[in-house]
Design a protein around this motif. Structure first.
Motif, PDB file in Angstrom:
ATOM      1  N   ASP A  98       0.817  -1.212   0.000  1.00 20.37           N
ATOM      2  CA  ASP A  98       0.000   0.000   0.000  1.00 20.37           C
ATOM      3  C   ASP A  98       0.852   1.265   0.000  1.00 20.37           C
ATOM      4  O   ASP A  98       0.398   2.336   0.381  1.00 20.37           O
ATOM      5  N   THR A  99       2.085   1.137  -0.407  1.00 23.48           N
ATOM      6  CA  THR A  99       3.000   2.264  -0.561  1.00 23.48           C
ATOM      7  C   THR A  99       4.118   1.820  -1.480  1.00 23.48           C
ATOM      8  O   THR A  99       4.219   0.635  -1.811  1.00 23.48           O
ATOM      9  N   THR A 103       8.085   7.574  -2.119  1.00 27.84           N
ATOM     10  CA  THR A 103       6.816   8.293  -2.259  1.00 27.84           C
ATOM     11  C   THR A 103       6.660   9.401  -1.229  1.00 27.84           C
ATOM     12  O   THR A 103       5.798  10.264  -1.378  1.00 27.84           O
ATOM     13  N   ASP A 119       0.628  -2.838  -4.481  1.00 27.86           N
ATOM     14  CA  ASP A 119      -0.027  -1.563  -4.214  1.00 27.86           C
ATOM     15  C   ASP A 119      -1.137  -1.305  -5.229  1.00 27.86           C
ATOM     16  O   ASP A 119      -1.189  -1.952  -6.284  1.00 27.86           O
ATOM     17  N   HIS A 121      -1.915   2.186  -5.785  1.00 26.75           N
ATOM     18  CA  HIS A 121      -1.686   3.574  -6.154  1.00 26.75           C
ATOM     19  C   HIS A 121      -0.930   3.638  -7.488  1.00 26.75           C
ATOM     20  O   HIS A 121      -0.357   2.641  -7.919  1.00 26.75           O
ATOM     21  N   GLU A 137      -3.613  -0.156 -10.434  1.00 35.02           N
ATOM     22  CA  GLU A 137      -4.261   1.142 -10.212  1.00 35.02           C
ATOM     23  C   GLU A 137      -5.777   1.067 -10.363  1.00 35.02           C
ATOM     24  O   GLU A 137      -6.489   1.948  -9.879  1.00 35.02           O
ATOM     25  N   GLY A 283      -5.210  13.021  -6.798  1.00 36.77           N
ATOM     26  CA  GLY A 283      -3.783  12.761  -6.667  1.00 36.77           C
ATOM     27  C   GLY A 283      -2.947  13.706  -7.506  1.00 36.77           C
ATOM     28  O   GLY A 283      -1.979  14.298  -7.022  1.00 36.77           O
ATOM     29  N   GLY A 297       0.424  12.230  -3.020  1.00 37.85           N
ATOM     30  CA  GLY A 297       0.034  11.122  -3.881  1.00 37.85           C
ATOM     31  C   GLY A 297      -1.406  10.760  -3.611  1.00 37.85           C
ATOM     32  O   GLY A 297      -2.015  11.241  -2.656  1.00 37.85           O
ATOM     33  N   GLY A 298      -1.972   9.919  -4.459  1.00 42.67           N
ATOM     34  CA  GLY A 298      -3.343   9.503  -4.238  1.00 42.67           C
ATOM     35  C   GLY A 298      -3.996   8.979  -5.484  1.00 42.67           C
ATOM     36  O   GLY A 298      -3.330   8.592  -6.453  1.00 42.67           O
ATOM     37  N   HIS A 299      -5.336   8.999  -5.465  1.00 39.07           N
ATOM     38  CA  HIS A 299      -6.148   8.444  -6.533  1.00 39.07           C
ATOM     39  C   HIS A 299      -6.989   9.547  -7.165  1.00 39.07           C
ATOM     40  O   HIS A 299      -6.752  10.724  -6.963  1.00 39.07           O
ATOM     41  N   ALA A 303      -6.621  11.991  -1.918  1.00 41.51           N
ATOM     42  CA  ALA A 303      -5.174  12.178  -1.968  1.00 41.51           C
ATOM     43  C   ALA A 303      -4.683  12.705  -0.633  1.00 41.51           C
ATOM     44  O   ALA A 303      -5.451  13.284   0.153  1.00 41.51           O
TER      45      ALA A 303
END
Length: 344
Positions: A98-99, A103, A119, A121, A137, A283, A297-299, A303
């Motif tokens: 999850d990372t 980042t 991940d 992301h 993603e 993101g 960072g994010g989606h 984010a």
């Protein structure tokens, strides 16, 4: 489902074959881990124990502050080790969940080589240098990816693992309402019958400390509404996770498209961005907002990021908050809107 499981089986077979006999395993999650971190790490360690007979160390930096996440870690007895006391020379396999490397949301030393990255992301350049990479993603949660490994490897999903994975997907996707795709929906529905319902209730409805309600009041007092977007500078916060929690909370306000919250923690400004707009990538927007001053960072719809402060002075904090607010309003075309407060 069959095609996804085929991909999951192929990848999990490869990493298990490569790891067999190598020795100690460490699983690293992002700082101040959320349910998706906790559940996917628990499930991956279960996979390694079942298939390799090898226990894993789950390591983190920061803290778990949100009441739901504390209840989850305690109720499911998830063993966690501070990253600061880890001697990486003792570990032959380094996993990130999850990372990803470099980042800014994890505290992995830069000289440590990461072997496995799993991940959901967006893929980062540094991750491409790792030996084994499974970055999806189009998945709403990393827990969904690891869930598919368990299925593909014919591993029995215990009540404990099911409860962890289900709550992670529930939390990460807001009950399948945020960035959930078919794999997440399938996992959610398959896992629910296997969960401990009493424990789920306890995790979802924890008792809250007085500071939680003080934080809500302070956030509402400091929030400013610019037409359909909102900014809330929360001041000093007790733990970093509360910034994302308040952003989720404020996004429920009628007429809101996007919400940005900031909080001051350990000489840094913690930032969380939430949006309901499908054509607004949170993101990408937050990375542009912080620019070279910080990391983010994010989606598409959520984010997070932070900006480290040169000093802890009120002027430095005020300058950073003003910078973030202005960039956010520019990003959302709201710079000319007249601000309103909840007291107006």
């Amino acid at each position: 489902m069959e095609e996804r499981l085929k991909v999951s089986k192929e990848f999990s077979n490869k990493i298990l074959s490569w790891m067999r006999g190598r020795g100690e395993i460490i699983i690293i999650v992002h700082d101040n881990p959320d349910p998706d971190c906790l559940a996917s790490a628990l499930a991956l360690s279960h996979l390694f124990l079942t298939k390799l007979g090898q226990k894993s160390v789950i390591a983190l930096s920061g803290m778990i502050g949100r009441s739901e996440n504390i209840a989850m870690a305690r109720g499911l007895q998830i063993g966690l080790t501070p990253l600061s006391i880890i001697n990486f020379k003792e570990f032959k396999t380094v996993c990130m969940l999850d990372t990803q490397p470099m980042t800014g949301n994890n505290s992995l030393p830069q000289d440590v080589t990461v072997d496995i990255v799993i991940d959901h992301h967006p893929l980062r350049e540094a991750t491409k240098m790792c030996k084994w990479v499974d970055v999806r993603e189009n998945y709403g949660a990393t827990s969904t990816i690891v869930y598919e490994y368990l299925l593909a490897q014919d591993i029995k999903i215990t009540t404990k693992i099911a409860t962890a994975l289900f709550y992670a997907i529930k939390s990460e996707t807001q009950d399948l309402g945020r960035e959930a795709n078919h794999p997440d929906k399938t996992a959610y529905l398959h896992l629910f019958p296997l969960t401990n319902k009493k424990l789920l209730y306890q995790i979802t409805n924890p008792r809250q400390p007085m500071e939680y309600y003080r934080t809500i009041r302070r956030t509402l007092d400091n929030a400013r509404i610019y037409d359909s977007v909102m900014v809330a500078n929360m001041g000093k916060i007790a733990f970093p996770e509360v910034v994302a929690e308040m952003a989720d909370f404020l996004l429920h306000l009628e007429g809101m498209d996007s919400v940005l919250c900031t909080g001051e923690y350990n000489n840094s400004i913690i930032i969380s961005l939430r949006t309901m707009k499908e054509d607004f990538n949170a993101g990408d927007a937050l990375r542009r907002i912080v620019d070279v001053k910080g990391v983010a960072g994010g989606h598409g719809m959520m984010a997070g990021g932070k900006i480290d402060l040169p000093t802890n002075s009120e002027s430095a904090i005020s300058e950073a908050e003003k910078f973030i607010t202005t960039r956010f309003l520019e990003e959302t075309d709201s710079i000319d809107a007249e601000p309103k407060s909840f007291s107006d």
